[in-house]
Design a protein around this motif. Sequence first.
Motif, mmCIF file in Angstrom:
data_model
loop_
_atom_site.group_PDB
_atom_site.id
_atom_site.type_symbol
_atom_site.label_atom_id
_atom_site.label_comp_id
_atom_site.label_asym_id
_atom_site.label_seq_id
_atom_site.Cartn_x
_atom_site.Cartn_y
_atom_site.Cartn_z
ATOM 1 N N GLU A 6 0.831 -1.206 0.000
ATOM 2 C CA GLU A 6 0.000 0.000 0.000
ATOM 3 C C GLU A 6 0.864 1.254 0.000
ATOM 4 O OE1 GLU A 6 -0.254 -2.584 2.002
ATOM 5 O OE2 GLU A 6 -2.345 -3.250 2.150
ATOM 6 N N THR A 27 -5.713 5.917 -8.113
ATOM 7 C CA THR A 27 -6.437 5.066 -7.165
ATOM 8 C C THR A 27 -7.889 4.960 -7.595
ATOM 9 O OG1 THR A 27 -4.980 5.771 -5.380
ATOM 10 C CG2 THR A 27 -7.048 4.750 -4.734
ATOM 11 N N LYS A 75 -11.698 2.528 -6.930
ATOM 12 C CA LYS A 75 -12.433 1.488 -6.194
ATOM 13 C C LYS A 75 -13.079 0.583 -7.232
ATOM 14 C CE LYS A 75 -12.419 2.838 -1.724
ATOM 15 N NZ LYS A 75 -11.449 2.210 -0.871
ATOM 16 N N GLN A 76 -12.897 -0.718 -7.072
ATOM 17 C CA GLN A 76 -13.535 -1.684 -7.955
ATOM 18 C C GLN A 76 -14.469 -2.550 -7.150
ATOM 19 O OE1 GLN A 76 -10.390 -3.635 -10.260
ATOM 20 N NE2 GLN A 76 -11.670 -3.351 -12.050
ATOM 21 N N THR A 113 -9.690 -1.527 -3.416
ATOM 22 C CA THR A 113 -8.898 -0.433 -3.968
ATOM 23 C C THR A 113 -7.878 -1.000 -4.939
ATOM 24 O OG1 THR A 113 -9.157 0.810 -1.913
ATOM 25 C CG2 THR A 113 -7.387 1.502 -3.380
ATOM 26 N N THR A 114 -7.839 -0.425 -6.140
ATOM 27 C CA THR A 114 -6.843 -0.825 -7.136
ATOM 28 C C THR A 114 -6.020 0.400 -7.529
ATOM 29 O OG1 THR A 114 -8.363 -0.450 -8.979
ATOM 30 C CG2 THR A 114 -8.294 -2.679 -8.047
ATOM 31 N N HIS A 115 -4.882 0.135 -8.169
ATOM 32 C CA HIS A 115 -3.992 1.231 -8.557
ATOM 33 C C HIS A 115 -3.554 1.073 -10.009
ATOM 34 C CE1 HIS A 115 -3.733 2.704 -4.458
ATOM 35 N NE2 HIS A 115 -3.577 1.460 -4.065
ATOM 36 N N PRO A 116 -4.466 1.374 -10.952
ATOM 37 C CA PRO A 116 -4.074 1.270 -12.365
ATOM 38 C C PRO A 116 -3.071 2.361 -12.745
ATOM 39 C CG PRO A 116 -6.306 2.129 -12.159
ATOM 40 C CD PRO A 116 -5.851 1.771 -10.782
#
Length: 185
Positions: free
Chosen positions: A62, A76, A78-79, A87-90
Motif C-alpha cells: 500500500e 487510485t 475502487k472496484q 482499492t486498485t492502482h491502475p
Amino acid sequence: SCCSSQVLLKSDAPTGDVLLDETLRHIKATETAETVQTWIELLTGETWNPFKLQYQLRNVRERLAKALVEKGILTTEKQNFLLFDMTTHPVSNTSEKQRLVKKLQESVLERWVNDPQRMERRTLALLVLAHASDVLENVFASLADDKYDVAMNRTKDLLDMDPEVEAAKAKGTEMIWAVLAAFNK
C-alpha cells in the motif's frame, strides 16, 4: 557467494526515500546479519518467523502504491467485486510505462551486448525485477513474433546464468544477482 552471503550495512545515511530509510534502520538494528533471501522474506512480510516480525515493513504494498500515486505514475480506483469493494492502482502515466517497456525491449534487441558485465546496471536490475514480478512476457508482448522470440530467448539465457559466477565477475552487481537467486529458489 552472492546468494548465501549476508547483507552488511556500509552506510546508514538517509536516502530520502521513506521505505529505503526504514529498511536501512532494520538492517542496522539486526544483531546477526541476514541473507538477501531472508531480507526479502522479512521486509515483504512473507516470513513466519515470530522472532523476526519486527523487521517487516508494515503495509509495504500500500505504501509503495501510495508513493507511485503521489508521483503521478498510478491512480487510485475502487472496484466492486460483488460482495466487497477493493482499492486498485491502475497506471495513470502510460507514457512512463511505455518508456520503460521500450527501454527494456531495446536493451535485448538493438542494444543487446550478450554480456551482463557490460549491460547497464539499472537495465539488468529492471530485467531481473520484471522476471521476479512475472511481467516479462507483457514487456515483450507488443513485439512482432520473430522479435518476441529473440527477446524472450536472450532474456532467458541471461536469467539462466549462474548468479554466483556472475556476481563474482562484476563489482557492483552482486545485489542484483543475489535478488535473482532469491527469486529463482
